[in-house]
Write an enzyme that holds these catalytic residues in place. Structure first.
Site, PDB file in Angstrom:
ATOM      1  N   GLY A  29      -3.561  -1.175  -0.381  1.00  0.00           N
ATOM      2  CA  GLY A  29      -2.683  -2.140   0.285  1.00  0.00           C
ATOM      3  C   GLY A  29      -2.089  -1.531   1.551  1.00  0.00           C
ATOM      4  O   GLY A  29      -2.236  -0.335   1.815  1.00  0.00           O
ATOM      5  N   SER A  30      -1.404  -2.351   2.315  1.00  0.00           N
ATOM      6  CA  SER A  30      -0.950  -1.911   3.632  1.00  0.00           C
ATOM      7  C   SER A  30       0.110  -0.812   3.552  1.00  0.00           C
ATOM      8  O   SER A  30       0.122   0.106   4.378  1.00  0.00           O
ATOM      9  CB  SER A  30      -0.423  -3.108   4.428  1.00  0.00           C
ATOM     10  N   THR A  31       0.992  -0.867   2.564  1.00  0.00           N
ATOM     11  CA  THR A  31       2.043   0.154   2.448  1.00  0.00           C
ATOM     12  C   THR A  31       1.430   1.486   2.002  1.00  0.00           C
ATOM     13  O   THR A  31       1.746   2.549   2.561  1.00  0.00           O
ATOM     14  CB  THR A  31       3.132  -0.308   1.448  1.00  0.00           C
ATOM     15  N   LYS A  96       1.009  -6.276  -9.521  1.00  0.00           N
ATOM     16  CA  LYS A  96       0.095  -5.672  -8.565  1.00  0.00           C
ATOM     17  C   LYS A  96      -1.236  -6.417  -8.606  1.00  0.00           C
ATOM     18  O   LYS A  96      -1.502  -7.183  -9.509  1.00  0.00           O
ATOM     19  CB  LYS A  96      -0.127  -4.185  -8.889  1.00  0.00           C
ATOM     20  N   GLY A  97      -2.045  -6.164  -7.575  1.00  0.00           N
ATOM     21  CA  GLY A  97      -3.379  -6.750  -7.563  1.00  0.00           C
ATOM     22  C   GLY A  97      -3.585  -7.786  -6.477  1.00  0.00           C
ATOM     23  O   GLY A  97      -4.634  -8.407  -6.409  1.00  0.00           O
ATOM     24  N   GLY A  98      -2.565  -7.932  -5.607  1.00  0.00           N
ATOM     25  CA  GLY A  98      -2.731  -8.855  -4.483  1.00  0.00           C
ATOM     26  C   GLY A  98      -3.961  -8.504  -3.658  1.00  0.00           C
ATOM     27  O   GLY A  98      -4.635  -9.387  -3.116  1.00  0.00           O
ATOM     28  N   GLU A 105      -6.193   0.804  -9.867  1.00  0.00           N
ATOM     29  CA  GLU A 105      -4.791   1.211  -9.672  1.00  0.00           C
ATOM     30  C   GLU A 105      -4.133   1.523 -11.013  1.00  0.00           C
ATOM     31  O   GLU A 105      -3.393   2.498 -11.140  1.00  0.00           O
ATOM     32  CB  GLU A 105      -4.016   0.093  -8.964  1.00  0.00           C
TER      33      GLU A 105
HETATM   34  C1  5RP Z   1      -3.442  -4.060  -4.251  1.00  0.00           C
HETATM   35  C2  5RP Z   1      -1.998  -3.979  -4.567  1.00  0.00           C
HETATM   36  C3  5RP Z   1      -1.067  -3.679  -3.454  1.00  0.00           C
HETATM   37  O1  5RP Z   1      -0.335  -2.544  -3.796  1.00  0.00           O
HETATM   38  C4  5RP Z   1      -0.139  -4.826  -3.275  1.00  0.00           C
HETATM   39  O2  5RP Z   1      -0.909  -5.990  -3.006  1.00  0.00           O
HETATM   40  C5  5RP Z   1       0.862  -4.591  -2.144  1.00  0.00           C
HETATM   41  O3  5RP Z   1       0.207  -4.548  -0.918  1.00  0.00           O
HETATM   42  P1  5RP Z   1       1.000  -4.416   0.452  1.00  0.00           P
HETATM   43  O4  5RP Z   1       1.580  -3.040   0.502  1.00  0.00           O
HETATM   44  O5  5RP Z   1      -0.043  -4.673   1.508  1.00  0.00           O
HETATM   45  O6  5RP Z   1       2.075  -5.493   0.459  1.00  0.00           O
HETATM   46  O7  5RP Z   1      -1.591  -4.131  -5.691  1.00  0.00           O
HETATM   47  O8  5RP Z   1      -4.209  -4.397  -5.366  1.00  0.00           O
END
Ligand code: 5RP
Length: 233
Positions: A29-31, A96-98, A105
């Site tokens: 993910g981006s963070t 999680k899982g977006g 993970e």
């Molecule tokens: C990916 C995830 C990411 O950690 C979650 O979607 C957060 O992402 P972001 O930091 O881009 O908001 O679970 O499967």
């Protein structure tokens, strides 16, 4: 303030937990990508770590950043995993899982001595569920599995859930995870009994993993306008 600034503050603060020689789970993910990129800068300054990526995308980001990767099969321990989240609820229960990486993970977070979740303030919630809960399912019989998932959500107190097969926005085809599975995005509204929902989802044949991360994160680092707050559980 931009969301990127807050994410960067959280990611930077997580670097304080990294010690020379560690084996690190690298989130997706981006963070988490910001954390991996900052980690690469430390590596360029002489830090020695090995990273186990939670997705192919993270593997690419880490390689680009100069972070050495370790095949998970060769790891006899994982010291620390740093990962993002879609929602952070009470006791650091997470959705999680977006990004569709929840299976890897969770395997890596569960195998780690410590999981730190990093996020901007918008991810903090009083009750999980506004973000649709991702559930990774085997492609075989997924319509049947989806009905069983719907039943579990209803039986664990979720009123009128919606269960939708995730579609890849670019191709218009069903989204396929790194492990070759589908994702069902489950609109819940409010997940009143996350532990019950998690346990019952795990028991459905065809469910490979779900995005409820209960009792995995021990530290949450929440980025804001001027810095990051470190919360320990
Ligand atoms: C990916 C995830 C990411 O950690 C979650 O979607 C957060 O992402 P972001 O930091 O881009 O908001 O679970 O499967």
């Amino acid at each position: 303030m931009t969301g990127e600034t807050a994410k960067s503050h959280a990611a930077r603060a997580a670097l304080n937990y990294v010690k020379d020689g560690m084996v690190l789970g690298l989130g997706s993910g981006s963070t988490a990508d910001i954390f991996t990129e900052l980690l690469g800068l430390r590596v360029a300054d002489g830090l020695t770590v090995q990273g186990i990526p939670t997705s192919q995308n993270t593997a690419d980001v880490a390689t680009e950043a100069g972070v050495q990767l370790l095949p998970i099969e060769q790891a006899d321990r994982i010291d620390l995993t740093v990962d993002g989240a879609d929602e952070i609820g009470p006791k650091f229960a997470l959705i999680k899982g977006g990004g569709g990486c929840l299976l890897r993970e969770k395997i890596i977070a569960n195998a780690s001595d410590l999981m730190i979740v990093i996020a901007d303030e918008s991810k903090i919630v009083e009750t999980l569920g506004a973000f649709a809960l991702p559930v990774e399912v085997d492609r075989f019989g997924f319509t049947i599995t989806a009905k069983k998932v719907f039943d579990v959500l209803c039986n664990t107190g979720i009123a009128r859930p919606g269960v939708v097969l995730r579609v890849d926005k670019r191709s218009g085809e069903p989204f396929i995870t790194d492990g070759g599975h589908y994702i069902l995005d489950c609109a819940c509204g409010t997940i009143t009994h996350p532990v019950k929902t998690a346990v019952q989802l795990s028991a459905v044949p065809g469910v490979v993993e779900h995005g409820l991360f209960i009792d995995l994160a021990r530290v949450a680092i929440i980025g804001g306008e001027h810095g990051a707050e470190v919360l320990e559980h």
